[in-house]
Write an enzyme that holds these catalytic residues in place. Structure first.
Site, short mmCIF file in Angstrom:
data_model
loop_
_atom_site.label_atom_id
_atom_site.label_comp_id
_atom_site.label_asym_id
_atom_site.label_seq_id
_atom_site.Cartn_x
_atom_site.Cartn_y
_atom_site.Cartn_z
N HIS A 235 -7.57 -5.60 -0.70
CA HIS A 235 -6.36 -4.81 -0.45
C HIS A 235 -5.56 -5.41 0.70
O HIS A 235 -4.34 -5.56 0.61
CB HIS A 235 -6.79 -3.38 -0.11
CG HIS A 235 -5.70 -2.39 -0.03
ND1 HIS A 235 -5.15 -1.78 -1.14
CD2 HIS A 235 -5.03 -1.85 1.03
CE1 HIS A 235 -4.21 -0.93 -0.77
NE2 HIS A 235 -4.12 -0.96 0.54
N ASP B 226 -9.66 -3.51 -5.51
CA ASP B 226 -9.36 -4.38 -4.38
C ASP B 226 -10.10 -3.97 -3.11
O ASP B 226 -9.76 -4.41 -2.01
CB ASP B 226 -7.85 -4.44 -4.13
CG ASP B 226 -7.26 -3.13 -3.62
OD1 ASP B 226 -8.02 -2.17 -3.36
OD2 ASP B 226 -6.02 -3.06 -3.46
N SER C 118 0.82 -1.20 0.00
CA SER C 118 0.00 0.00 0.00
C SER C 118 0.87 1.27 0.00
O SER C 118 1.68 1.46 -0.90
CB SER C 118 -0.95 -0.05 1.20
OG SER C 118 -1.97 0.90 1.09
#
Length: 445
Positions: A415, A381, A210
């Site tokens: 995610h 996601d 991320s």
């Protein structure tokens, strides 16, 4: 030529899971013997723990804050502090916020507050030491990945390293003062060199999740090419897109809602819920949609009076998110130029992303009861939009100078799941170890 990999359906992974165990991960003894390259992990947003120390220059908002947390000689946990009493929440909020120093043209802590990322060089700085938080933090902050690598024989501080960072900050364009990110770059460069040297001069695999991907990419793009070629074997980007995501706009718009803005943090552990804290960070603008990815005219936020596309972000920040003109200028002069120059790092890159999860794609005001926008969903996601994920293939994989590029997209994977789901971890660890599951991957040029 860059190699691009088609999506990996979760069902196919389930059916072929036994194949992972044949010719798959090496035993711990083999890995520990130095068979693999050293790994440096960069976690996602809010995962890095931050310590603080107060000096005599600190002007507390209340007498309690002068006593709360630190004294002049002691470092203590600022984020994430789950043990401080609830009445100390305003003190932690005051010390965690950033201020903009106009003389330095840069973000700073409040005067008298010194901060540092906990345990730089170790993955231990990512993980909570509070049992109530352990399960979620272990999944969010690469803890499951750390466990998987340790099962493969990696040892923290020997072959496995961590690069926590102050998630409140963000890279600024070259030439702009950027003290905290410059300090992080120096420390990461030293860590990579140390990890390589400690492991027989093997090049390092950088692995990010991320927000950590933005830090990793900016770090690499600002280091000399010969250094990158010699010391970085691969960059593995997990759950990172090339152009931000619409969910970040929803967060800013919602925090400016009249009802939300009155809420206060109930404890030092959730001070980020305070708008005056979270919106003071340089990183608040990092994930806003980029016009180069989302297009200049695609409406992302629709109100009765105006529609806002990615090119209208400055107007959105002022009119909908409630930022001051000065803060909007910082977006335009610091965050936007970095987003527009997002590019290939010219080291081997593997991007691993989830797709097939409903993801915020548009916010429409005026249709409901007036308490918030109606949300329209698209693919992605759950956090990063599919447009941002696919843009990696063009921005990195499509750069003719980027000789090695791989894109792995896992169907129905979130995610968070990319670094915590068992099946996704098989793929991720395989890429880190240089043992991709080729039997599962249909390659196209």
């Amino acid at each position: 030529m860059a190699t691009k990999l088609q999506w990996l359906p979760a069902l196919l992974l389930l059916l072929l899971f036994p194949i992972f165990l044949v010719g798959g991960l090496k035993t711990p003894k083999e890995a520990a013997s130095g068979a693999h390259n050293p790994v440096v992990l960069l976690p996602g947003n809010t995962c890095s723990q931050i310590e603080a120390r107060l000096t005599d220059a600190y002007d507390p908002p209340s007498p309690r804050c002068a006593a709360a947390g630190n004294d002049n000689a002691r470092w203590s946990r600022l984020w994430k502090n789950t043990t401080a009493p609830e009445p100390d929440a305003p003190c932690f909020a005051d010390q965690l916020r950033l201020v903009y120093d106009h003389a330095a043209d840069d973000y700073r802590n409040p005067p008298g507050v010194l901060t540092r990322a906990l345990s730089f060089g170790s993955t231990r700085g990512f993980l909570s030491d509070t049992p109530a938080d352990n399960l979620f933090i272990r999944e969010l902050c690469m803890g499951r990945l750390v466990e998987a690598l340790e099962r493969a024989g990696y040892v923290d501080g020997e072959t496995l390293f961590g690069a926590p960072y102050d998630f409140r900050h963000a890279a600024a364009p070259p030439g702009k003062p950027n003290r905290e990110f410059s300090r992080f770059r120096r420390r990461l460069r030293t860590l990579v060199e140390h990890a390589s040297r400690k492991n027989g001069d093997k090049p390092v695999v950088l692995v990010s999740h991320s927000q950590g991907g933005y830090f990793a990419l900016e770090f690499l793009n600002r280091t000399p090419q010969p250094w990158r070629t010699r010391l970085v074997k691969d960059l593995v980007l997990a759950s990172t897109g090339a152009g931000g995501f619409v969910l970040s706009m929803q967060g800013l718009a919602t925090s400016n809602n009249a009802n939300s803005s009155r809420s206060t943090a109930s404890s030092p552990a959730n001070v980020l819920k305070q708008r005056q804290v979270s919106t003071s960070f340089a990183s608040v603008f990092t994930a806003l949609p980029s016009p180069t990815v989302f297009g200049p005219d695609t409406p992302l936020v629709v109100t009765p009076s105006k529609s806002y596309a990615a090119r209208d972000m400055a107007e959105f920040l002022a009119a909908v998110a409630g930022f001051t003109p000065e803060a909007v200028r910082r977006y335009e002069t610091r965050a936007l130029p970095v987003a527009l120059r997002f590019g290939a790092p010219l080291v081997p890159v593997t991007c691993i992303n989830g797709v097939g999860v409903p993801t915020v794609e548009k916010l429409v005001y005026g249709r409901g009861d007036g308490t918030g926008p109606e949300v329209e969903y698209g693919d992605g996601d759950g956090v990063v939009n599919l447009a941002s994920i696919l843009a990696l293939d063009d921005v990195i994989g499509g750069d003719p100078r980027q000789e090695e590029y791989k894109s792995v997209k896992i169907a129905n994977m979130s995610h968070l799941g990319v670094v915590s789901d068992a099946l996704a971890l098989e793929v991720l660890v395989g890429e880190i170890l240089g043992q991709p599951r080729a039997v599962l991957m249909s390659r196209v040029m």
